[in-house]
Design a protein around this motif. Structure first.
Motif, PDB file in Angstrom:
ATOM      1  N   GLY A   1     -43.135   6.903  42.513  1.00 42.47           N
ATOM      2  CA  GLY A   1     -41.815   7.430  42.689  1.00 42.47           C
ATOM      3  C   GLY A   1     -41.183   7.340  44.156  1.00 42.47           C
ATOM      4  N   GLY A   2     -39.983   8.108  44.348  1.00 45.13           N
ATOM      5  CA  GLY A   2     -39.475   8.007  45.547  1.00 45.13           C
ATOM      6  C   GLY A   2     -39.516   9.143  46.394  1.00 45.13           C
ATOM      7  N   ARG A   3     -39.243   8.957  47.807  1.00 39.50           N
ATOM      8  CA  ARG A   3     -39.541  10.128  48.717  1.00 39.50           C
ATOM      9  C   ARG A   3     -37.987  10.064  49.608  1.00 39.50           C
ATOM     10  N   LEU A   4     -37.424  10.986  49.415  1.00 36.66           N
ATOM     11  CA  LEU A   4     -36.086  11.169  50.302  1.00 36.66           C
ATOM     12  C   LEU A   4     -36.455  11.495  51.790  1.00 36.66           C
ATOM     13  N   ILE A   5     -35.991  10.335  52.681  1.00 41.77           N
ATOM     14  CA  ILE A   5     -36.284  10.524  54.058  1.00 41.77           C
ATOM     15  C   ILE A   5     -35.021  10.875  54.789  1.00 41.77           C
ATOM     16  N   ALA A   6     -34.007  10.681  54.135  1.00 42.00           N
ATOM     17  CA  ALA A   6     -32.646  11.094  54.665  1.00 42.00           C
ATOM     18  C   ALA A   6     -31.656  11.256  53.783  1.00 42.00           C
TER      19      ALA A   6
ATOM     20  N   TYR B   1     -31.496  12.455  42.133  1.00 41.58           N
ATOM     21  CA  TYR B   1     -31.054  12.942  43.452  1.00 41.58           C
ATOM     22  C   TYR B   1     -29.627  13.085  43.352  1.00 41.58           C
ATOM     23  N   PHE B   2     -29.078  12.113  42.658  1.00 41.17           N
ATOM     24  CA  PHE B   2     -27.496  12.028  42.690  1.00 41.17           C
ATOM     25  C   PHE B   2     -26.905  13.355  41.599  1.00 41.17           C
ATOM     26  N   GLN B   3     -28.039  13.682  40.706  1.00 42.63           N
ATOM     27  CA  GLN B   3     -27.589  14.655  39.934  1.00 42.63           C
ATOM     28  C   GLN B   3     -27.850  16.037  40.401  1.00 42.63           C
TER      29      GLN B   3
ATOM     30  N   PRO C   1     -35.358  20.478  44.338  1.00 39.26           N
ATOM     31  CA  PRO C   1     -34.043  19.842  44.196  1.00 39.26           C
ATOM     32  C   PRO C   1     -33.168  19.692  45.496  1.00 39.26           C
ATOM     33  N   PHE C   2     -32.516  18.556  45.514  1.00 38.47           N
ATOM     34  CA  PHE C   2     -31.513  18.436  46.614  1.00 38.47           C
ATOM     35  C   PHE C   2     -30.162  18.317  46.280  1.00 38.47           C
TER      36      PHE C   2
ATOM     37  N   SER D   1     -23.478  13.271  37.689  1.00 37.88           N
ATOM     38  CA  SER D   1     -23.110  14.126  38.593  1.00 37.88           C
ATOM     39  C   SER D   1     -22.823  15.567  38.129  1.00 37.88           C
ATOM     40  N   PRO D   2     -22.943  16.522  38.849  1.00 33.48           N
ATOM     41  CA  PRO D   2     -22.838  18.310  38.766  1.00 33.48           C
ATOM     42  C   PRO D   2     -21.426  18.250  38.209  1.00 33.48           C
ATOM     43  N   LEU D   3     -20.643  17.275  38.557  1.00 36.81           N
ATOM     44  CA  LEU D   3     -19.040  17.614  38.060  1.00 36.81           C
ATOM     45  C   LEU D   3     -19.105  17.261  36.475  1.00 36.81           C
ATOM     46  N   ALA D   4     -17.880  17.575  36.237  1.00 36.79           N
ATOM     47  CA  ALA D   4     -17.634  17.474  34.640  1.00 36.79           C
ATOM     48  C   ALA D   4     -17.645  16.032  34.117  1.00 36.79           C
TER      49      ALA D   4
END
Length: 434
Positions: free
Chosen positions: A260-265, A309-311, A322-323, A389-392
């Motif tokens: 997987g991935g690890r968000l470092i920034a 992450y983008f979601q 969650p981020f 996106s969390p947008l519509a």
């Protein structure tokens, strides 16, 4: 050593302005700074760019090329202290000089806005990207300029560096002929070409008319440059440093369990020095920062985690979050740039099949791909086409792939092509190309 800095930069450029182009191998180029990602955006809109950085242990290997040194003058087709404007495809043409200057003080640049931010950024990072605002202006006739769109500029010295070919040390032996280095070593009298007892271990007759330099005792002769991860770090430090006033950046690496991935920034505004310094400090830099597995490159898993992450959701494979989603406006431009030194390996998490599956319908997922799977292109396609996106409204996320220090790989190329990631694929072989 041609241009490693070029590619991390050009991936940004191609993403906005052009139809993605597949670059199998790049020769001397004019692209630096991935400028089109941000040059075509509005003055107030800052694109979101997530870098996925290969931190497999293989990145501890050395590669050719050296980092850019601002205090060194590089020769080439550009005026060393001239300022060049990038075109819409991110290219820096030799006839696109917008400020001519004969010395490193950049005397032809009259814009002193924001404590000489243009001059200082160009002199330290080689490129500068403006927003077209009073705080981060563009350049027009050497003066500050505000405009509805940002623009990117390159210092001629940096552009010359980007086109400098890799070199192998050539020295003159005691017989007056030129010898080429074949093995790293610290020189001593017993390995001087033609006079030392062990010279043939380290040198071979060059056999050409190329000039050599005098041999030095006690000198570290090296065939290659730094470790691959150090070169990636240095390249990203330069590219992000030149673009941080107009682009939001974040970074992810492979997870500590080789999956997987690890968000470092998180993706954020890096225009302040403190934010930029913290971002650079978070990037892997030395072999000690790498994973234990040399072959584990869970590219598809990391890209799947980037999608979540983008979601604004928890990462399904890396388990972080969650981020908060970096997408805050319907008009945001969003990008992932995957920088890797090899093919997709491992990538065995079952969620690739359940959450993505054969999204592009090529049927390849039923078969292994090397030591991994064939999901990378499917994730890239879904990342662009599905609602991220969390947008519509659906928010597109383009993926560009950079394969560094290794020859072409079909799957890495496919992930960035015009029907999958749509950000472009770039194959580079040394520090300057990157």
């Amino acid at each position: 050593m041609r241009h490693f800095l070029f590619c991390a930069a050009t991936a940004l450029a191609i993403l906005v302005f052009s139809s993605p182009v597949v670059h199998a191998a790049v020769g001397p180029d004019q692209y630096v700074g991935d400028t089109a990602i941000y040059s075509g955006t509005s003055a107030m809109l800052k694109p979101n760019v997530l870098l996925i950085i290969d931190n497999s242990n293989a990145a501890s290997e050395k590669a050719a090329g050296v980092e850019y040194k601002p205090g060194t003058k590089y020769t080439g087709p550009y005026n060393s202290w001239g300022i060049y404007a990038a075109g819409q495809q991110g290219e820096f043409k030799t006839n696109a000089e917008v400020v001519a200057s004969a010395d490193p003080r950049l005397l032809g640049l009259n814009c002193t806005a924001n404590n000489n931010i243009i001059r200082d950024t160009l002199l330290t990072k080689g490129t500068y990207t403006g927003q077209g605002t009073a705080l981060y202006p563009n350049i027009k006739n050497g003066n500050c300029d505000t405009a509805p769109k940002g623009a990117t500029y390159g210092l001629g010295n940096y552009l010359n560096y980007a086109q400098t070919p890799p070199t192998v040390p050539l020295v003159v032996g005691s017989d007056g002929r030129v010898y080429k280095l074949i093995k790293d070593h610290t020189s001593a009298p017993d390995n001087r070409p033609m006079s030392g007892a062990n010279w043939a271990t380290y040198w071979t007759y060059n056999g050409t008319a190329e000039p050599g330099v005098g041999w030095l005792d006690g000198f570290d002769y090296t065939l290659l440059g730094s470790s691959q991860i150090k070169m990636v770090h240095d390249a990203l430090k330069m590219v992000v440093g030149g673009a941080r006033y107009a682009v939001n950046f974040g970074a992810m690496v492979y997870g500590s369990s080789n999956s997987g991935g690890r968000l470092i920034a998180p993706i954020q505004d890096l225009s302040s020095k403190a934010a930029y310094d913290a971002f650079v400090a978070a990037l892997p830099k030395n072999p000690a920062d790498l994973l234990s597995s040399q072959t584990a490159r869970p590219q598809a898993e990391a890209l799947l985690d980037a999608m979540y992450y983008f979601q604004g959701k928890s990462l399904p494979v890396g388990k972080g979050g969650p981020f908060p989603s970096p997408i805050t406006k319907k008009c945001d431009k969003n990008f992932v740039i995957l920088v890797t030194n090899g093919m997709s390996n491992k990538d065995a998490d079952g969620q690739l099949a359940s959450l993505v599956g054969d999204y592009d319908g090529d049927g390849a997922e039923a078969f292994p791909y090397g030591e991994g799977t064939h999901y990378l292109d499917d994730v890239a396609k879904k990342l662009y086409e599905a609602d991220q996106s969390p947008l519509a409204d659906i928010q597109r996320v383009k993926t560009a792939t950079i394969l560094a220090f290794k020859n072409h790989d079909d799957l890495v190329a496919r992930a960035g092509d015009a029907t999958h990631g749509r950000g472009g694929y770039f194959n580079v072989f040394n520090a300057n190309e990157l």
